[in-house]
Scaffold this motif. Structure first.
Motif, PDB file in Angstrom:
ATOM      1  N   ARG A   7       1.067  -1.218  -0.189  1.00  0.00           N
ATOM      2  CA  ARG A   7       0.052   0.038  -0.086  1.00  0.00           C
ATOM      3  C   ARG A   7       1.070   1.155   0.113  1.00  0.00           C
ATOM      4  O   ARG A   7       0.510   2.326  -0.628  1.00  0.00           O
ATOM      5  CB  ARG A   7      -0.907   0.021   1.070  1.00  0.00           C
ATOM      6  CG  ARG A   7      -1.940  -0.968   1.016  1.00  0.00           C
ATOM      7  CD  ARG A   7      -3.306  -0.372   0.389  1.00  0.00           C
ATOM      8  NE  ARG A   7      -3.729   0.883   0.881  1.00  0.00           N
ATOM      9  CZ  ARG A   7      -4.164   1.908   0.167  1.00  0.00           C
ATOM     10  NH1 ARG A   7      -3.826   1.964  -1.023  1.00  0.00           N
ATOM     11  NH2 ARG A   7      -4.734   3.111   0.759  1.00  0.00           N
ATOM     12  N   GLY A   8       2.104   1.160   0.778  1.00  0.00           N
ATOM     13  CA  GLY A   8       2.819   2.460   0.766  1.00  0.00           C
ATOM     14  C   GLY A   8       3.575   2.742  -0.597  1.00  0.00           C
ATOM     15  O   GLY A   8       3.594   3.885  -1.000  1.00  0.00           O
ATOM     16  N   VAL A   9       3.901   1.449  -1.418  1.00  0.00           N
ATOM     17  CA  VAL A   9       4.257   1.823  -2.822  1.00  0.00           C
ATOM     18  C   VAL A   9       3.338   2.200  -3.711  1.00  0.00           C
ATOM     19  O   VAL A   9       3.379   3.323  -4.240  1.00  0.00           O
ATOM     20  CB  VAL A   9       4.788   0.459  -3.413  1.00  0.00           C
ATOM     21  CG1 VAL A   9       5.102   0.589  -4.709  1.00  0.00           C
ATOM     22  CG2 VAL A   9       6.030  -0.247  -2.424  1.00  0.00           C
ATOM     23  N   LEU A  28       0.590   4.293  -2.523  1.00  0.00           N
ATOM     24  CA  LEU A  28       0.421   5.411  -2.452  1.00  0.00           C
ATOM     25  C   LEU A  28       1.419   6.583  -2.515  1.00  0.00           C
ATOM     26  O   LEU A  28       1.024   7.768  -2.739  1.00  0.00           O
ATOM     27  CB  LEU A  28       0.565   5.307  -0.481  1.00  0.00           C
ATOM     28  CG  LEU A  28      -0.022   6.502   0.072  1.00  0.00           C
ATOM     29  CD1 LEU A  28      -1.668   6.613  -0.358  1.00  0.00           C
ATOM     30  CD2 LEU A  28       0.031   6.346   1.706  1.00  0.00           C
ATOM     31  N   SER A  29       2.792   6.091  -2.909  1.00  0.00           N
ATOM     32  CA  SER A  29       3.504   6.977  -3.524  1.00  0.00           C
ATOM     33  C   SER A  29       3.468   7.614  -4.845  1.00  0.00           C
ATOM     34  O   SER A  29       3.806   8.743  -4.960  1.00  0.00           O
ATOM     35  CB  SER A  29       4.968   6.245  -3.724  1.00  0.00           C
ATOM     36  OG  SER A  29       5.499   5.355  -2.603  1.00  0.00           O
ATOM     37  N   GLN A  70      -2.288  10.841  -4.527  1.00  0.00           N
ATOM     38  CA  GLN A  70      -2.755  11.976  -3.629  1.00  0.00           C
ATOM     39  C   GLN A  70      -4.173  11.693  -2.892  1.00  0.00           C
ATOM     40  O   GLN A  70      -4.859  11.078  -3.658  1.00  0.00           O
ATOM     41  CB  GLN A  70      -3.077  13.172  -4.369  1.00  0.00           C
ATOM     42  CG  GLN A  70      -2.907  14.450  -3.665  1.00  0.00           C
ATOM     43  CD  GLN A  70      -2.978  15.757  -4.476  1.00  0.00           C
ATOM     44  OE1 GLN A  70      -4.026  15.774  -5.486  1.00  0.00           O
ATOM     45  NE2 GLN A  70      -1.995  16.510  -4.273  1.00  0.00           N
ATOM     46  N   SER A 123       4.991   8.944   1.559  1.00  0.00           N
ATOM     47  CA  SER A 123       5.272   7.563   1.090  1.00  0.00           C
ATOM     48  C   SER A 123       6.433   7.376  -0.067  1.00  0.00           C
ATOM     49  O   SER A 123       7.057   6.463   0.086  1.00  0.00           O
ATOM     50  CB  SER A 123       4.046   6.741   0.781  1.00  0.00           C
ATOM     51  OG  SER A 123       3.125   6.667   1.686  1.00  0.00           O
TER      52      SER A 123
END
Lengths: 315, 481
Positions: A59-61, A63-64, A67, A290
């Motif tokens: 999810r972090g990837v 999210l990078s 927006q 992120s």
């Protein structure tokens, strides 16, 4: 050099288990039914990792590249978060400061515990006491440590300047000067975390056969020669692993600058994680935070892979 | 929620040089650490699952409705907690169709987004004046424009405070409930010891300089004047000092914001601080201070003056067992203006119309209710609480007849020396109040550096510091929509 957890289990190659004989052993080792309990335990661990580690990482990837405002659906913004980061003058400053911290931590935090371990290893009595003394700071909560040292560094009534004044030396600005602030943080970090590393080195030193030292003494070897030709070669792999651990951990330094300097003076202690924290929890810009996290992840991953490759080749 | 990727490393003694095993161990360890580094990603991502607002009975009609509210004081503040809980009970009694679910806590920027994403954000939530512009821009608060016209006494609230919750295009997203204007908090005891008249606090920056010098001359580690330079609080005070010199941080030109940091007023702020820090030595050696450091020094009787809002007085007195008689409040030195700040409440963007109506009823009844001025003051006085300070329950947010009524009642029930704060109150109505700039927190972070530079380096170049900050502020303002 952040929190380390010591777990003592032997690394000796396990002896090959004798094949079980009896009604449950039908000559097909590894049968699913035999290992059911083991798979059960494995599933629990896998579920935990998947839920609390792997899924958030994925999810972090994602999210990078998004927006989010947590109200409307997330929108894809391509590389915009990364472009924003690269346009931020603090981004380069944070990386430079982090690398500087890591370098200083290697000089102090890597060498000092090894020297301390060698000294304690030489004691004939009260070894346990000194091990405890060295390890005690690790048991202090990091924030308490930081606040304690903040008082030590107080340029007015602080401990260090009082000591300096006592021997007629001028006081230092410590945290209040951009030329000494980072070094001051490294000293705190070294003091707080050296206990774990020292114990690991002590364990490694304890595995070196005493006969080697006795023989070298009979041959007239100096202390330095004993360290150079016996101690270091026998602890080489521990040293290499500890160096990797330390670099990866110090690249993620956060508590000391957050509590003690807030990144100042004049951004001299803004680190990658501190800037990441600001993006996420001060500016509420989770996409950019992120993106920064992903860059740190990739940098540490690339470094770790390179380091392991080099050390394996040389080994 | 923590954002700190903690590296938990399990490690073990390595007795023999079993190289193959060692290398695979190192590989596993490296990968383990890498996973730990990835936690930074993970923890951030954990905060981001969009969800619906908190539960509770919803009603689109005038039937029963349940709303969650925060702002409930912690149990460690028994008096405030008791008052709040009593108010909740009384409100529910007088408004039988509205059920309140009070939650402890106020605004915590670190958890706000996570709560909103996880559907845990209260229907009515507390904010500082620095928050609304960002929340409005991010659509994280409900538009209540159509509802505020029905809120009694809404038009008696000072217009600049109402505008804090506006998008500048005629839409409103919250209600102010308390307000402060930055002033000068000073230690009357130290003023007397330094041969100064505690009833005549400084009104200009040169007077602050001169008085600080005299107070610092008392020795014993006593500091004449202290200022923040850390955790965005340095930027906050720099902004207040700019306003006091007649300057601004950002000005609006058409639809665009422009930086106004690098100006003669900015230069005057820095020159003044540099003079006190390095020439007069009246600001002490220790810098990188924040609110708690300065309050502690004031409470210990080691500090003469600092810029503060009135709510600092009870904090300093209560935490350090001081006396109200020892502290005075003066208006912002300089006389050109001051920073106004405060607090208020906004509504969850996912709240239904019924919840919005119920939430506004609660806010008006609890915080914006001139009919309860006297009741509140009586309760505070009966419990031995300080009355007379320009802080809740008699917040300075009103204009006209309501404000006059509040002032008259405050004096009638006062338990603290109101005369100590009279010059502040006179100044508050006289000085031009300026709200905080857009993207306040980011701008304050950039301005922290300016304060740090001038307070930690004797050879600091104020012009260079301002020019650098100006560039940063420009790029921050360029993102304002």
């Amino acid at each position: 050099m952040t929190a380390t957890l010591i777990e003592t289990t032997s690394l000796r190659r396990p002896e090959k288990p004798a094949r079980r004989r009896g009604p449950r052993s039908s000559g097909r080792p590894g049968r699913f039914g035999d290992n059911l309990t083991g798979y059960g335990f494995l599933c629990a661990a896998l579920i935990c990792f998947a839920l609390f580690s792997w899924y958030p990482i994925i999810r972090g990837v994602l999210l990078s590249f998004q927006q989010v405002d947590f109200v409307n659906p997330a929108t894809w913004v391509g590389w915009a978060n990364f472009q924003k980061l690269f346009a931020d003058p603090l981004f380069a400053v944070a990386w430079r400061n982090t690398l500087y911290f890591t370098l200083l931590a290697l000089v102090f935090g890597f060498a000092i515990p090894f020297v301390v371990a060698m000294v304690i290893n030489e004691f004939r009595h009260a070894k346990g006491f000194f091990r405890l003394v060295v390890y005690l700071p690790v048991m202090l909560p990091p924030v308490v440590t930081a606040l304690l040292w903040k008082w030590f560094y107080d340029p007015g009534p602080g401990l260090f300047n009082t000591l300096l004044h006592a021997v007629n030396l001028p006081g230092l600005s410590w945290l209040d000067s951009s030329s000494t602030s980072m070094l001051s943080l490294v000293l705190v970090s070294t003091w707080a975390n050296m206990g774990s590393a020292t114990l690991i080195y002590l364990a490694a030193l304890g595995g070196i056969p005493g006969e080697l030292y006795e023989a070298s003494e009979l041959d007239g070897a100096t202390i330095w020669q004993r360290v150079r030709y016996i101690t270091i070669p026998h602890t080489r792999f521990v040293l290499l692993v500890m160096m990797l651990l330390q670099i990866v951990a110090t690249m993620q330094v956060f508590t000391e600058p957050y509590v003690m300097t807030g990144g100042g003076p004049e951004d001299s202690t803004v680190t990658v994680l501190l800037l990441l924290y600001r993006y996420a929890f001060v500016y509420n810009d989770f996409g950019t935070a992120s993106a920064m996290s992903l860059l740190l992840f990739l940098a540490l991953g690339a470094f770790s892979a390179l380091y392991l490759r080099l050390t394996r080749t040389r080994g | 929620m923590s954002n700190i990727p903690m590296v938990s490393v399990t490690t073990k003694p390595l007795p023999d040089a079993e190289e193959g095993q060692m290398n695979s161990f190192a590989l596993r360890r490296g990968l383990g650490l890498l996973a730990a580094a990835g936690l930074g990603l993970g923890v951030l991502a954990g905060c981001t699952s969009a969800n619906s607002a908190g539960g509770g009975t919803d009603a689109a009609t005038d039937g029963p409705v349940t709303i969650s509210i925060n702002g409930q004081p912690p149990k460690t503040q028994p008096f405030d907690r008791k008052i709040f809980d009593e108010d909740v009970a009384e409100f529910q009694k007088t408004h039988p169709n509205i059920h309140l679910e009070p939650h402890e806590g106020f605004m915590d920027p670190k958890t706000f987004s996570a709560k909103l994403a996880g559907g845990q954000l209260e229907d009515v939530f507390y904010v500082y004046f620095t928050d609304p512009s960002t929340l409005i821009a991010r659509h994280q608060a409900a538009d209540i424009t159509d509802y505020v016209k029905d809120v009694p006494h809404y038009n008696d609230i000072q217009q600049p405070l109402r505008d804090v919750f506006s998008d500048g295009k005629g839409h409103y997203y919250g209600l102010p409930t308390a307000n402060y204007t930055m002033g000068l908090l000073y230690n009357r005891k130290l003023f007397t010891q330094a041969g100064l008249d505690p009833d005549k606090p400084p009104t200009t920056w040169p007077e602050v300089q001169a008085d600080a010098k005299k107070i610092a001359a008392l020795g014993n580690g006593i500091v004449g004047y202290a200022d923040y330079s850390k955790s965005n609080q340095g930027g906050w005070h720099f902004t207040a000092e700019m306003y006091s010199q007649g300057g601004q941080i950002a000005t609006k030109n058409g639809d665009k914001w422009e930086s106004a940091v690098n100006t003669p007023q900015g230069r005057a702020v820095l020159d003044n601080l540099h003079q006190m820090r390095w020439t007069d030595n009246s600001m002490g050696q220790k810098q990188l201070l924040e609110l708690a450091d300065v309050q502690q020094k004031m409470g210990a009787g080691q500090l003469g003056m600092y810029l503060a809002a009135p709510d600092n007085v009870p904090t300093v007195v209560n935490q350090f067992h001081g006396s109200y008689a020892d502290y005075g409040l003066a208006p912002m030195p300089g006389g050109q203006g001051t920073l106004i700040g405060g607090e208020g409440y906004m509504i969850n963007p996912k709240a239904s119309p019924a919840k919005i109506k119920a939430g506004l009823q609660w806010l008006q009844w609890k915080f914006l209710n001139p009919d309860r001025f006297e009741t509140n003051l009586k309760r505070y006085k009966a419990q031995g609480q300080p009355v007379g300070l320009p802080v809740p329950p008699v917040a300075d947010i009103w204009t006209g007849a309501v404000r006059d009524k509040e002032e008259q009642l405050k004096q009638q029930y006062a338990t603290v020396p109101v005369s100590n704060y009279k010059s502040y109150m006179d100044g508050a109505s006289r000085l031009k109040g300026n709200i905080e700039p857009p993207q306040a927190q980011e701008i304050y972070a950039a301005l922290d550096n300016v304060m740090q530079g001038v307070l930690t380096r004797r050879d600091a170049d104020p012009g260079a510091l301002l020019a650098e900050a100006d560039n940063k502020v420009k790029s921050i303002l360029a993102q304002v929509k």
